[in-house]
Design an enzyme around this catalytic site. Structure first.
Site, PDB file in Angstrom:
ATOM      1  N   LYS A  66      19.326  54.370  40.380  1.00 53.91           N
ATOM      2  CA  LYS A  66      19.599  52.970  40.728  1.00 53.91           C
ATOM      3  C   LYS A  66      19.538  52.792  42.246  1.00 53.91           C
ATOM      4  O   LYS A  66      18.999  51.800  42.751  1.00 53.91           O
ATOM      5  CB  LYS A  66      20.977  52.567  40.160  1.00 53.91           C
ATOM      6  N   SER A  78      20.352  41.350  45.040  1.00 58.41           N
ATOM      7  CA  SER A  78      21.767  41.191  45.431  1.00 58.41           C
ATOM      8  C   SER A  78      21.909  41.251  46.950  1.00 58.41           C
ATOM      9  O   SER A  78      22.717  40.517  47.538  1.00 58.41           O
ATOM     10  CB  SER A  78      22.617  42.265  44.760  1.00 58.41           C
TER      11      SER A  78
HETATM   12  P1  NAD Z   1      33.114  40.891  44.556  1.00 64.46           P
HETATM   13  O1  NAD Z   1      33.014  40.743  46.045  1.00 64.46           O
HETATM   14  O2  NAD Z   1      32.801  39.735  43.680  1.00 64.46           O
HETATM   15  O3  NAD Z   1      34.596  41.354  44.176  1.00 64.46           O
HETATM   16  C1  NAD Z   1      35.293  42.319  44.904  1.00 64.46           C
HETATM   17  C2  NAD Z   1      36.736  41.873  44.960  1.00 64.46           C
HETATM   18  O4  NAD Z   1      37.528  42.937  45.485  1.00 64.46           O
HETATM   19  C3  NAD Z   1      36.966  40.661  45.887  1.00 64.46           C
HETATM   20  O5  NAD Z   1      37.703  39.685  45.183  1.00 64.46           O
HETATM   21  C4  NAD Z   1      37.802  41.251  47.026  1.00 64.46           C
HETATM   22  O6  NAD Z   1      38.718  40.323  47.588  1.00 64.46           O
HETATM   23  C5  NAD Z   1      38.536  42.366  46.283  1.00 64.46           C
HETATM   24  N1  NAD Z   1      39.120  43.390  47.146  1.00 64.46           N
HETATM   25  C6  NAD Z   1      38.538  44.090  48.152  1.00 64.46           C
HETATM   26  N2  NAD Z   1      39.432  44.925  48.701  1.00 64.46           N
HETATM   27  C7  NAD Z   1      40.604  44.751  48.031  1.00 64.46           C
HETATM   28  C8  NAD Z   1      41.902  45.327  48.136  1.00 64.46           C
HETATM   29  N3  NAD Z   1      42.185  46.255  49.057  1.00 64.46           N
HETATM   30  N4  NAD Z   1      42.875  44.908  47.293  1.00 64.46           N
HETATM   31  C9  NAD Z   1      42.609  43.963  46.350  1.00 64.46           C
HETATM   32  N5  NAD Z   1      41.390  43.377  46.196  1.00 64.46           N
HETATM   33  C10 NAD Z   1      40.400  43.776  47.028  1.00 64.46           C
HETATM   34  O7  NAD Z   1      32.236  42.155  44.180  1.00 64.46           O
HETATM   35  P2  NAD Z   1      31.460  42.440  42.806  1.00 64.46           P
HETATM   36  O8  NAD Z   1      30.236  41.623  42.769  1.00 64.46           O
HETATM   37  O9  NAD Z   1      32.420  42.368  41.676  1.00 64.46           O
HETATM   38  O10 NAD Z   1      30.989  43.934  43.066  1.00 64.46           O
HETATM   39  C11 NAD Z   1      31.838  45.069  42.931  1.00 64.46           C
HETATM   40  C12 NAD Z   1      30.927  46.293  42.906  1.00 64.46           C
HETATM   41  O11 NAD Z   1      30.140  46.221  41.705  1.00 64.46           O
HETATM   42  C13 NAD Z   1      29.910  46.336  44.060  1.00 64.46           C
HETATM   43  O12 NAD Z   1      29.724  47.651  44.492  1.00 64.46           O
HETATM   44  C14 NAD Z   1      28.635  45.775  43.455  1.00 64.46           C
HETATM   45  O13 NAD Z   1      27.461  46.237  44.076  1.00 64.46           O
HETATM   46  C15 NAD Z   1      28.743  46.301  42.028  1.00 64.46           C
HETATM   47  N6  NAD Z   1      27.982  45.510  41.044  1.00 64.46           N
HETATM   48  C16 NAD Z   1      28.161  44.153  40.957  1.00 64.46           C
HETATM   49  C17 NAD Z   1      27.453  43.442  39.992  1.00 64.46           C
HETATM   50  C18 NAD Z   1      27.639  41.948  39.834  1.00 64.46           C
HETATM   51  O14 NAD Z   1      26.908  41.342  39.021  1.00 64.46           O
HETATM   52  N7  NAD Z   1      28.545  41.292  40.523  1.00 64.46           N
HETATM   53  C19 NAD Z   1      26.558  44.110  39.143  1.00 64.46           C
HETATM   54  C20 NAD Z   1      26.404  45.508  39.251  1.00 64.46           C
HETATM   55  C21 NAD Z   1      27.132  46.195  40.231  1.00 64.46           C
HETATM   56  O1  KPL Z   2      19.804  45.811  41.158  1.00 65.92           O
HETATM   57  C1  KPL Z   2      19.092  44.982  41.695  1.00 65.92           C
HETATM   58  C2  KPL Z   2      19.707  44.197  42.788  1.00 65.92           C
HETATM   59  O2  KPL Z   2      19.272  43.096  43.094  1.00 65.92           O
HETATM   60  O3  KPL Z   2      20.690  44.718  43.368  1.00 65.92           O
HETATM   61  C3  KPL Z   2      17.656  44.871  41.295  1.00 65.92           C
HETATM   62  C4  KPL Z   2      17.428  43.690  40.408  1.00 65.92           C
HETATM   63  C5  KPL Z   2      17.262  46.110  40.529  1.00 65.92           C
HETATM   64  C6  KPL Z   2      16.771  44.844  42.488  1.00 65.92           C
HETATM   65  O4  KPL Z   2      16.906  45.986  43.220  1.00 65.92           O
END
Ligand code: NAD
Ligand code: KPL
Length: 305
Positions: free
Chosen positions: A184, A252
């Site tokens: 990934k 993203s």
């Molecule tokens: P986000 O920013 O929506 O949520 C993170 C939350 O954590 C925020 O509300 C922030 O205030 C909180 N936070 C940070 N530090 C904190 C602390 N010390 N105490 C309490 N709360 C705290 O992030 P997300 O989109 O949910 O992403 C989380 C992880 O998942 C990332 O690494 C992202 O790349 C991965 N991810 C996200 C998605 C998606 O669709 N959103 C999909 C796949 C992977």
């Molecule tokens: O995971 C993704 C992102 O946007 O973070 C894709 C759709 C795979 C592009 O890298």
């Protein structure tokens, strides 16, 4: 052992997991940043999950890191750069048998967390589900996907794993979780930075396939050197498939940059470049891409690490 799911981070993925577990009758407690956020949450009355056109609120109890009681099971659902500081704050509450599920994208934050909680079992996750916050405490489930969970140090499936199935969270225990995370990471390195630099949707990269091919060749070399040959298999073909399948989407990283948010570059392309350096490898395309991205982020006033 307590069966409560403590979930740190009521953002997109944290709320998605919290609402589904609560809906299935599992004990869930949110851990919010500070007293002010806790008060705002309590005024809102709960988390709202929107699926298609259906919205439902879940009155999940919440606390701050300074709350009472030991934590046996923690879902860490913050961004990669927030993960280790968040766990450091919670360390005094982690039980001796604590298990931490790490939802962070990329690599590097998992080791930083393990350093803060050396006795806890760290379970790595890789998610392709999609969710975003429509407003405070309201999250939209935007894309069906899947979750792989695994522990590179110990193959045993955790006793709570069936909670995920009961909650309708699609998940599989994976004995090669590092391979999944590296794969990934490589996809994200080949696609996301270029969408920022070329200011385009994923599909816009179809006009830059030569650049992508040479990046994939270097990423493949790196994966093999890092002991992840399976993650290198047909990488270029999969990158092209993902670009086509997500042609109309913005990556993203593009969305983070556009919204003026910090990116997770340090744990994606940054991690790849640091790994290459550790192995004494020269990967000029990857290094040049990293430099261009860092310059771009700096010019926008965004953190570049
Ligand atoms: P986000 O920013 O929506 O949520 C993170 C939350 O954590 C925020 O509300 C922030 O205030 C909180 N936070 C940070 N530090 C904190 C602390 N010390 N105490 C309490 N709360 C705290 O992030 P997300 O989109 O949910 O992403 C989380 C992880 O998942 C990332 O690494 C992202 O790349 C991965 N991810 C996200 C998605 C998606 O669709 N959103 C999909 C796949 C992977
Ligand atoms: O995971 C993704 C992102 O946007 O973070 C894709 C759709 C795979 C592009 O890298």
């Amino acid at each position: 052992m307590s069966s409560t799911w403590h979930i740190l981070g009521a953002g997109s993925l944290g709320s998605l997991w919290a609402c589904r577990l609560a809906r299935a009758g599992k004990a869930v407690r949110l851990i919010l940043r500070d007293g002010q956020r806790l008060q705002a949450y309590q005024q809102a009355g709960g988390l709202t999950l929107v699926e298609q056109d259906h919205a439902r609120m879940y009155a999940i109890p919440a606390e701050t890191a300074e709350g009472d009681g030991p934590i046996h099971r923690l879902l860490l659902a913050c961004k990669a750069y927030d993960a280790a500081p968040a766990v450091a704050r919670l360390a005094p509450r982690l039980a001796a048998d604590a298990e931490i599920v790490l939802l962070q994208n990329g690599l590097g934050s998992q080791d930083e967390v393990a350093d803060q909680a050396p006795l806890a079992r760290c379970i790595f996750a890789s998610s392709t589900e999609g969710a975003f916050s429509e407003s405070d405490w309201r999250v939209r489930f935007a894309g069906q996907g899947f979750n792989w969970l695994g522990d590179p140090g110990y193959p045993g499936v955790p006793q709570w794993f069936d909670d995920l199935h009961a909650a309708g969270i699609p998940a599989q225990w994976s004995v090669d979780i590092l391979t999944r995370l590296w794969r990934k990471l490589a996809l994200n390195c080949a696609i996301n930075p270029l969408t920022v630099l070329h200011d385009c949707q994923n599909g816009g990269l179809l006009g830059h396939l030569d650049e992508i091919d040479s990046l994939c060749a270097e990423l493949g070399e790196l994966l093999r050197q890092c002991g992840q040959p399976k993650a290198a298999d047909d990488l270029g073909e999969e990158v092209q498939r993902v670009i086509l399948a997500t042609a109309a989407n913005y990556s993203s990283m593009y969305q983070d940059v556009r919204a003026g948010r910090r990116t997770e570059v340090h744990y994606l392309l940054g991690h790849a470049c640091r790994a290459a350096e550790r192995h004494g490898m020269a990967l000029p395309q990857l290094e040049h891409l990293h430099q261009r991205l860092v310059d771009n982020l700096r010019a926008r006033g965004l953190p570049c690490a």
